[in-house]
Write a protein that holds these residues in place. Structure first.
Motif, PDB file in Angstrom:
ATOM      1  N   PRO A 113      50.253  44.292  30.979  1.00  0.00           N
ATOM      2  CA  PRO A 113      48.778  44.290  30.900  1.00  0.00           C
ATOM      3  C   PRO A 113      48.105  44.837  32.146  1.00  0.00           C
ATOM      4  CG  PRO A 113      49.649  42.258  29.992  1.00  0.00           C
ATOM      5  CD  PRO A 113      50.814  42.989  30.572  1.00  0.00           C
ATOM      6  N   MET A 114      48.618  44.473  33.326  1.00  0.00           N
ATOM      7  CA  MET A 114      47.997  44.923  34.570  1.00  0.00           C
ATOM      8  C   MET A 114      47.948  46.444  34.647  1.00  0.00           C
ATOM      9  SD  MET A 114      49.298  44.244  38.463  1.00  0.00           S
ATOM     10  CE  MET A 114      48.663  45.209  39.843  1.00  0.00           C
ATOM     11  N   ASP A 127      42.334  39.017  34.275  1.00  0.00           N
ATOM     12  CA  ASP A 127      43.765  39.221  34.033  1.00  0.00           C
ATOM     13  C   ASP A 127      44.594  38.701  35.200  1.00  0.00           C
ATOM     14  OD1 ASP A 127      46.205  40.626  32.824  1.00  0.00           O
ATOM     15  OD2 ASP A 127      46.004  41.662  34.744  1.00  0.00           O
ATOM     16  N   ARG A 128      44.166  38.988  36.429  1.00  0.00           N
ATOM     17  CA  ARG A 128      44.881  38.494  37.623  1.00  0.00           C
ATOM     18  C   ARG A 128      44.795  36.976  37.723  1.00  0.00           C
ATOM     19  NH1 ARG A 128      48.763  40.444  38.592  1.00  0.00           N
ATOM     20  NH2 ARG A 128      48.465  40.901  36.383  1.00  0.00           N
ATOM     21  N   PRO A 174      51.949  35.760  29.075  1.00  0.00           N
ATOM     22  CA  PRO A 174      52.310  36.688  27.996  1.00  0.00           C
ATOM     23  C   PRO A 174      51.613  36.362  26.677  1.00  0.00           C
ATOM     24  CG  PRO A 174      54.259  35.962  29.187  1.00  0.00           C
ATOM     25  CD  PRO A 174      53.133  35.080  29.636  1.00  0.00           C
ATOM     26  N   MET A 175      51.353  35.076  26.435  1.00  0.00           N
ATOM     27  CA  MET A 175      50.706  34.689  25.185  1.00  0.00           C
ATOM     28  C   MET A 175      49.202  34.971  25.231  1.00  0.00           C
ATOM     29  SD  MET A 175      50.656  30.955  23.326  1.00  0.00           S
ATOM     30  CE  MET A 175      49.831  30.199  24.734  1.00  0.00           C
ATOM     31  N   ILE A 176      48.563  34.655  26.386  1.00  0.00           N
ATOM     32  CA  ILE A 176      47.114  34.851  26.503  1.00  0.00           C
ATOM     33  C   ILE A 176      46.763  36.336  26.554  1.00  0.00           C
ATOM     34  CG2 ILE A 176      45.080  34.447  27.954  1.00  0.00           C
ATOM     35  CD1 ILE A 176      46.383  31.851  28.882  1.00  0.00           C
ATOM     36  N   MET A 177      47.460  37.069  27.400  1.00  0.00           N
ATOM     37  CA  MET A 177      47.167  38.499  27.574  1.00  0.00           C
ATOM     38  C   MET A 177      48.171  39.334  26.776  1.00  0.00           C
ATOM     39  SD  MET A 177      44.478  38.395  29.411  1.00  0.00           S
ATOM     40  CE  MET A 177      44.288  40.125  29.782  1.00  0.00           C
ATOM     41  N   ILE A 179      34.386  33.967  40.540  1.00  0.00           N
ATOM     42  CA  ILE A 179      34.982  32.746  39.979  1.00  0.00           C
ATOM     43  C   ILE A 179      36.498  32.923  39.834  1.00  0.00           C
ATOM     44  CG2 ILE A 179      35.112  31.276  37.925  1.00  0.00           C
ATOM     45  CD1 ILE A 179      32.112  31.829  37.506  1.00  0.00           C
ATOM     46  N   SER A 180      36.911  34.080  39.314  1.00  0.00           N
ATOM     47  CA  SER A 180      38.341  34.349  39.128  1.00  0.00           C
ATOM     48  C   SER A 180      39.085  34.305  40.457  1.00  0.00           C
ATOM     49  CB  SER A 180      38.539  35.716  38.458  1.00  0.00           C
ATOM     50  OG  SER A 180      37.957  35.759  37.180  1.00  0.00           O
TER      51      SER A 180
END
Length: 319
Positions: free
Chosen positions: A58-59, A121-122, A133-136, A216-217
């Motif tokens: 994803p990154m 994502d980070r 892996p499940m979320i992204m 926030i992230s």
């Protein structure tokens, strides 16, 4: 309201940096270098990310999108200026100006949204590594990227149409090096309060809101980093976060100061130099800071060079 006598404008003339004749050539050389480095670095990153299966994550999927964005963004903003400087023709047609304004706004707006999604994502990768892996998953990543592109392109279309459908007063001289929307808006001879308000709403949604999400992230990311027992691990993580935040501050800081400053403040000269930062400098720094400086990409470059010797002609060897 009394309507002003307006004429149909078929082309615009850029003032560019003509007010600074002694430094104009320096600005041209710097912009040319930034553009060439931006093209080289982003093309390398896109090529390596596609060719090396280890980077099919994803990154790097988001980084491919960011690199393509940066190529389009800096091309739409800098190449006309560079071409005009070489040819000596500082003019552009009305349709060309409309296209340039749209693509610059679309790429810039899309990048605003995409950078905030990359920060999320980070956050998931560092704070929820087991569920990452499940979320992204691939579907979510595609939806996020597509949503960023659609948001940027639609808002740019609305802004471009809302400004260019206004009546111009016959003055076709743009005090900028590109068809920047605020510079073109100064040529309008009718009341622009509604358009300015509409642009303010879009700017708030595309600038402070993503910045808030990024803050926030990274707050959660930094709190998670502080729990790392290894001093060396914390140091590397802090270094990476600091580099990312530096690019984010440069991009959003200059954009915020340009698009959210009070309308009474006339700082066109400063705006031109700030435009060089977010249209030239940050697209050049993005691939270097986000990816080309890390070991994962350096190893991927080596693997690509081993499998495809011809690529060595185009990709510099990484030691």
């Amino acid at each position: 309201m009394v309507k002003a006598n307006c004429t149909i404008i078929s082309n615009f003339i850029f003032l560019g940096f003509s007010h600074y004749p002694k430094v104009e050539i320096i600005i041209f050389v710097l912009c040319l270098l930034m553009y060439l480095i931006t093209l080289l670095c982003n093309i390398i990153l896109i090529s390596v990310s596609i060719l090396d299966s280890y980077l099919h994550t994803p990154m790097y999927f988001f980084l491919i999108n960011l690199s393509f964005l940066d190529i389009c963004y800096t091309s739409s903003a800098l190449t006309p200026m560079l071409a005009n400087f070489v040819t000596g023709k500082n003019s552009i047609s009305f349709s060309g100006c409309a296209a340039q304004m749209y693509f610059s706004l679309a790429m810039g707006s899309t990048e605003c949204v995409l950078l905030s999604m990359m920060a999320y994502d980070r956050y998931v990768a560092i704070c929820n590594p087991l569920r990452y892996p499940m979320i992204m998953n691939r579907r979510v990543c595609v939806h996020i990227a597509a949503g960023s592109w659609v948001t940027g392109c639609l808002t740019a279309l609305v802004e471009t149409v809302s400004v260019l459908q206004l009546s111009l007063c016959g003055n076709n001289i743009i005090n900028h090096f590109t068809c920047e929307i605020l510079a073109v808006l100064k040529l309008v001879c009718v009341d622009t309060s509604m358009v300015e308000f509409f642009m303010l709403v879009i700017s708030v949604l595309l600038l402070p809101m993503p910045v808030l999400l990024i803050c926030i992230s990274y707050a959660f990311i930094l709190s998670n980093i502080l729990r790392i027992s290894s001093v060396d691990g914390r140091s590397r993580a802090f270094s990476t976060c600091a580099a990312h935040l530096t690019v984010i501050v440069l991009f959003y800081g200059t954009a915020l100061s340009t698009y959210l400053k009070p309308s009474a403040v006339d700082s066109q000269k400063i705006d031109k130099f700030m435009a060089l930062v977010y249209a030239g400098l940050t697209p050049m720094l993005n691939p270097i800071i986000y990816s080309l400086r890390n070991k994962e990409v350096k190893m991927a470059v080596k693997r690509v060079l081993v499998r495809n010797p011809l690529c060595a002609l185009f990709i510099p060897s990484s030691k």
